[in-house]
Design a protein around this motif. Structure first.
Motif, PDB file in Angstrom:
ATOM      1  N   ARG A   1       0.700  -1.259  -0.028  1.00 43.69           N
ATOM      2  CA  ARG A   1      -0.037  -0.042  -0.060  1.00 43.69           C
ATOM      3  C   ARG A   1       0.744   1.297   0.052  1.00 43.69           C
ATOM      4  NH1 ARG A   1      -5.757  -0.231  -0.777  1.00 43.69           N
ATOM      5  NH2 ARG A   1      -6.303  -2.387  -0.446  1.00 43.69           N
TER       6      ARG A   1
ATOM      7  N   ILE B   1      -2.904   6.963   7.673  1.00 40.62           N
ATOM      8  CA  ILE B   1      -3.683   6.413   6.503  1.00 40.62           C
ATOM      9  C   ILE B   1      -3.607   7.268   5.312  1.00 40.62           C
ATOM     10  CG2 ILE B   1      -5.738   8.211   7.100  1.00 40.62           C
ATOM     11  CD1 ILE B   1      -6.065   4.253   5.846  1.00 40.62           C
TER      12      ILE B   1
ATOM     13  N   LEU C   1      -5.204   3.972  -1.309  1.00 38.35           N
ATOM     14  CA  LEU C   1      -6.677   3.561  -0.880  1.00 38.35           C
ATOM     15  C   LEU C   1      -7.109   2.822  -2.249  1.00 38.35           C
ATOM     16  CD1 LEU C   1      -7.979   6.577   1.065  1.00 38.35           C
ATOM     17  CD2 LEU C   1      -6.736   4.365   1.899  1.00 38.35           C
TER      18      LEU C   1
ATOM     19  N   THR D   1      -9.418  -5.813   1.177  1.00 38.79           N
ATOM     20  CA  THR D   1      -9.292  -4.573   1.561  1.00 38.79           C
ATOM     21  C   THR D   1      -9.554  -4.154   2.864  1.00 38.79           C
ATOM     22  OG1 THR D   1      -9.366  -3.752  -0.663  1.00 38.79           O
ATOM     23  CG2 THR D   1      -9.697  -1.957   0.883  1.00 38.79           C
TER      24      THR D   1
ATOM     25  N   TYR E   1      -7.426  -2.940   6.502  1.00 36.13           N
ATOM     26  CA  TYR E   1      -7.490  -1.811   7.143  1.00 36.13           C
ATOM     27  C   TYR E   1      -7.712  -2.202   8.630  1.00 36.13           C
ATOM     28  CZ  TYR E   1     -10.211   2.339   9.105  1.00 36.13           C
ATOM     29  OH  TYR E   1     -10.506   3.413  10.014  1.00 36.13           O
TER      30      TYR E   1
ATOM     31  N   LEU F   1     -14.629   1.090  11.733  1.00 33.35           N
ATOM     32  CA  LEU F   1     -14.578   1.834  10.355  1.00 33.35           C
ATOM     33  C   LEU F   1     -15.534   2.872  10.399  1.00 33.35           C
ATOM     34  CD1 LEU F   1     -13.653   1.926   7.497  1.00 33.35           C
ATOM     35  CD2 LEU F   1     -15.354   0.243   6.939  1.00 33.35           C
TER      36      LEU F   1
ATOM     37  N   GLN G   1     -14.234   6.458   0.950  1.00 29.24           N
ATOM     38  CA  GLN G   1     -12.622   6.428   0.462  1.00 29.24           C
ATOM     39  C   GLN G   1     -11.775   5.427   0.424  1.00 29.24           C
ATOM     40  OE1 GLN G   1     -12.463   9.965   3.672  1.00 29.24           O
ATOM     41  NE2 GLN G   1     -10.494  10.272   2.285  1.00 29.24           N
ATOM     42  N   LEU G   2     -12.268   4.568   1.621  1.00 33.46           N
ATOM     43  CA  LEU G   2     -11.229   3.354   1.408  1.00 33.46           C
ATOM     44  C   LEU G   2     -11.579   2.329   0.360  1.00 33.46           C
ATOM     45  CD1 LEU G   2      -9.241   1.515   3.180  1.00 33.46           C
ATOM     46  CD2 LEU G   2     -11.542   0.420   4.191  1.00 33.46           C
TER      47      LEU G   2
END
Length: 312
Positions: free
Chosen positions: A14, A208, A213, A248, A252, A260, A267-268
């Motif tokens: 990432r 982050i 992302l 994904t 996270y 979350l 966005q993620l």
């Protein structure tokens, strides 16, 4: 795979390769992969070769609390007659231990490399395990790589070749201790998890915002997918994937925790439609009592399957 290894794999995927920290992240991951390979080799050998009755219980990737946070233990064996901590080193070269000042270096391909002293690491792990369990703990350094050779050994704790390790473990049975294996095993299973992902992010000064992302293409591995016709589509390789967003979400959760924020989920996953987001999160990130937050359902096996196909 342990939490440390998974965290490093996620960051290597990432973080952009032009980022100032990427080379350090990649180097740490390479070392961790080598270490994990050595630990797997040791565990397989012991399960195959040990001749003990009853058979010991094996615990890997333990984090014992201490004053500075946590002490990592590669492998712990629990038996009615002994508790043994193993510090596994999967390194090649000639090894030199200096027991007077606890320094350590190796010579490999003619280069002298100073490193953290495995004896100090083992000693620290043994003390933390003794304090937590309340019983005496023995220990040994294990050379998982047959291309490693001890030239000057330590004076306090033994250094063992992989082939000799089963004989050493079997010799511990003649100790007179009689431990409550079930009680100690329950305590080990209740150990708190270390905060390695947070420490990793802090050490590399990452947030982050430092990460790419989006839902990663399993084939290209660096491309964010688009959601089309109820599937994820890769514009680069042309592939279609049904549930790629599940990986994904698990990535996270490993790095930042299961909580979350719904606002950030857009966005993620890089989606804009709220009904689409709801469908994607319906079974994977459950709604709680607090409005605007969801809780990712842990499925670490998805990460293990994904990264096992990459790092074979």
């Amino acid at each position: 795979m342990n939490l440390q290894l998974l965290s490093q794999m996620i960051l290597a995927e990432r973080v952009d390769r032009n980022h100032a920290s990427w080379n350090n992240i990649a180097g740490e991951l390479k070392n961790s992969l080598a270490g994990a390979g050595g630990e797997a080799r040791v565990l397989a050998l012991l399960k195959r070769e040990l001749d003990l009755e009853p058979a010991p219980l094996f615990f890997t990737d333990l984090s014992f609390p201490n004053k500075e946070g946590f002490s990592q233990v590669d492998l712990l064996l629990l038996h009615p007659n002994f508790v043994c901590v193993l510090e596994v080193k999967n390194m090649r070269g000639d090894f030199y231990f200096n027991s007077e000042n606890f320094q350590f270096h190796r010579i490999v391909d003619g280069r002298v490399e100073g490193m953290r002293n495995p004896e100090w690491q083992l000693h620290r792990a043994m003390k933390a395990a003794e304090k937590y369990l309340g019983v005496p703990v023995s220990g040994a350094i294990v050379l998982a790589n047959r291309s490693g050779r001890v030239v000057e050994g330590p004076k306090i704790h033994p250094v063992l070749s992989l082939d000799y390790l089963p004989f050493h473990i079997e010799s511990l049975v003649y100790k007179t201790n009689a431990f409550d294996v079930e009680g100690l095993a329950a305590r080990l299973r209740d150990l708190p998890k270390g905060s390695f992902p947070n420490n990793l992010l802090e050490r590399h000064q990452l947030s982050i915002d430092s990460l790419r992302l989006g839902v990663t293409c399993p084939n290209c591995r660096t491309v964010a997918l688009e959601r089309k016709n109820r599937k994820w589509h890769c514009a680069k390789c042309g592939g279609f994937f049904q549930d790629a967003h599940e990986v994904t979400l698990q990535e996270y959760a490993v790095l930042f925790g299961r909580e979350l924020p719904t606002r950030f989920a857009y966005q993620l996953l890089r989606v804009e439609d709220k009904y689409l987001l709801y469908r994607l999160l319906e079974k994977s990130a459950l709604q709680g009592n607090e409005r605007g937050k969801r809780w990712i359902v842990p499925r670490v096996e998805l990460l293990e399957a994904y990264f096992s196909s990459i790092y074979r």
